[in-house]
Enzyme design. Structure first.
Site, PDB file in Angstrom:
ATOM      1  N   SER A  74       0.793  -1.147   0.084  1.00 38.33           N
ATOM      2  CA  SER A  74      -0.243  -0.139  -0.009  1.00 38.33           C
ATOM      3  C   SER A  74       0.909   1.185  -0.091  1.00 38.33           C
ATOM      4  O   SER A  74       0.354   2.227  -0.322  1.00 38.33           O
ATOM      5  CB  SER A  74      -0.887  -0.099   1.131  1.00 38.33           C
ATOM      6  N   CYS A 118       2.934  -6.889   1.627  1.00 35.96           N
ATOM      7  CA  CYS A 118       1.777  -6.209   2.638  1.00 35.96           C
ATOM      8  C   CYS A 118       1.179  -7.101   3.467  1.00 35.96           C
ATOM      9  O   CYS A 118       0.547  -8.067   2.941  1.00 35.96           O
ATOM     10  CB  CYS A 118       0.773  -5.303   1.762  1.00 35.96           C
ATOM     11  N   GLU A 168       8.314   5.844   9.294  1.00 39.97           N
ATOM     12  CA  GLU A 168       8.417   6.793   8.362  1.00 39.97           C
ATOM     13  C   GLU A 168       9.006   7.987   8.728  1.00 39.97           C
ATOM     14  O   GLU A 168       9.458   8.643   7.684  1.00 39.97           O
ATOM     15  CB  GLU A 168       6.947   6.975   7.798  1.00 39.97           C
ATOM     16  N   CYS A 171       4.773  -6.446  10.471  1.00 39.60           N
ATOM     17  CA  CYS A 171       4.507  -5.327   9.510  1.00 39.60           C
ATOM     18  C   CYS A 171       5.996  -4.983   8.846  1.00 39.60           C
ATOM     19  O   CYS A 171       6.847  -4.916   9.557  1.00 39.60           O
ATOM     20  CB  CYS A 171       4.122  -3.992  10.350  1.00 39.60           C
ATOM     21  N   HIS A 196       6.947  -2.261   7.929  1.00 42.23           N
ATOM     22  CA  HIS A 196       7.552  -1.004   8.369  1.00 42.23           C
ATOM     23  C   HIS A 196       8.621  -1.342   9.672  1.00 42.23           C
ATOM     24  O   HIS A 196       9.630  -0.537   9.993  1.00 42.23           O
ATOM     25  CB  HIS A 196       6.521   0.024   8.906  1.00 42.23           C
TER      26      HIS A 196
END
Length: 278
Positions: free
Chosen positions: A11, A77, A156, A188, A190
């Site tokens: 995403s 994802c 992020e 995840c 991230h």
């Protein structure tokens, strides 16, 4: 298909940690990455919407007008892996790999007491995908999940070493450590950017399973088993996004580990005009 690319989508930019792990492990492979940044986050969407978005991304990367021929689709994802993997696997004529199963397999290999923790977004935790996958392989395993909503913005903003990150790590992880886990899945894409803070809190006794690295290793084994590992570099990696802006380029640099270079904008609806979604 040795010359085919590894197609990937997420995403947003989180899946670039998977791409980065793949590039380190398989430097001869060519990657074709799509970040559906105009429609993120997937984690707040219904399963039906996630399936529709995932089908469009897969069609763009693997359909008849794909930017590069693909030999493998890696769904980088967790939300799309949880909700859309069976649909994509059934519809596509090439192997499809998600990021949940590789992390689950790696965790089960290294856990000694069968008490496994999962850190993920609220959407992934609510889906129960990791718990189901773990218990499918081992009905006796005990799973302790924690939704970590602040980890994504911290990653992020490249704040892995910020004192505030250490506070949130302690808050999210303390219940899992009190439950006696010996293995922790980063559920995840991230979260690998927060590995130093996570390791500092849990210490050396807890196994940390990096889902991005596990997915890269599984992709390597899959391609090797099919005799499709590239023997020479086939071309430059290509990066696409459904919205290209300064934030994407800045955060993408942290996740990829270098400048992304040229990120190509794609209008998914226009690119797939006249083509049925899978």
């Amino acid at each position: 298909m040795q010359e085919g690319s590894i197609a990937m989508f997420d995403s947003g930019v989180g899946g670039l940690t998977v791409a980065r792990a793949l590039q380190r492990l398989l430097p001869q492979e060519t990657l074709c990455y799509l970040g559906d940044t105009a429609r993120l986050p997937y984690g707040t969407k219904s399963p039906a919407v996630v399936q529709r978005y995932a089908a469009a991304c897969a069609r763009f990367l693997c359909g008849p007008r794909a930017p590069l021929p693909a030999k493998l689709l890696l769904v980088a994802c967790n939300t799309a892996s949880a909700h859309a993997l069976p649909q994509l696997t059934a519809a596509l004529p090439l192997p499809v790999l998600g990021v949940i199963e590789p992390g689950v397999q790696a965790a089960l290999r290294c856990s000694r007491n069968r008490r496994i923790g999962v850190l993920a977004t609220a959407g992934t935790v609510d889906s129960g995908s990791y718990a189901r996958a773990l218990r499918r392989h081992d009905p006796e395993v005990q799973v302790f999940s924690a939704a970590c909503p602040l980890f994504v913005p911290l990653a992020e903003e490249n704040l892995g070493h910020h004192p505030a990150t250490a506070l949130f790590v302690a808050d999210y992880l303390q219940p899992l450590l009190l439950a006696g886990i010996d293995t922790l899945i980063l559920g995840c894409t991230h979260y690998p950017l927060l590995l130093p803070a996570l390791r500092a809190y849990v210490g050396p006794e807890i196994n940390l399973v990096d889902g991005a690295a596990a997915a890269a290793q599984t992709a390597q084994a899959l391609l090797q088993g099919r005799g499709e590992l590239a023997t020479c570099r086939g071309g430059a990696n290509r990066f696409f996004a459904t919205d290209v802006n300064d934030r994407l380029l800045r955060t993408g640099r942290a996740f990829w580990g270098a400048e992304l270079g040229h990120v190509e904008w794609v209008d998914i609806e226009a690119a797939l005009a006249g083509e049925p979604l899978i």
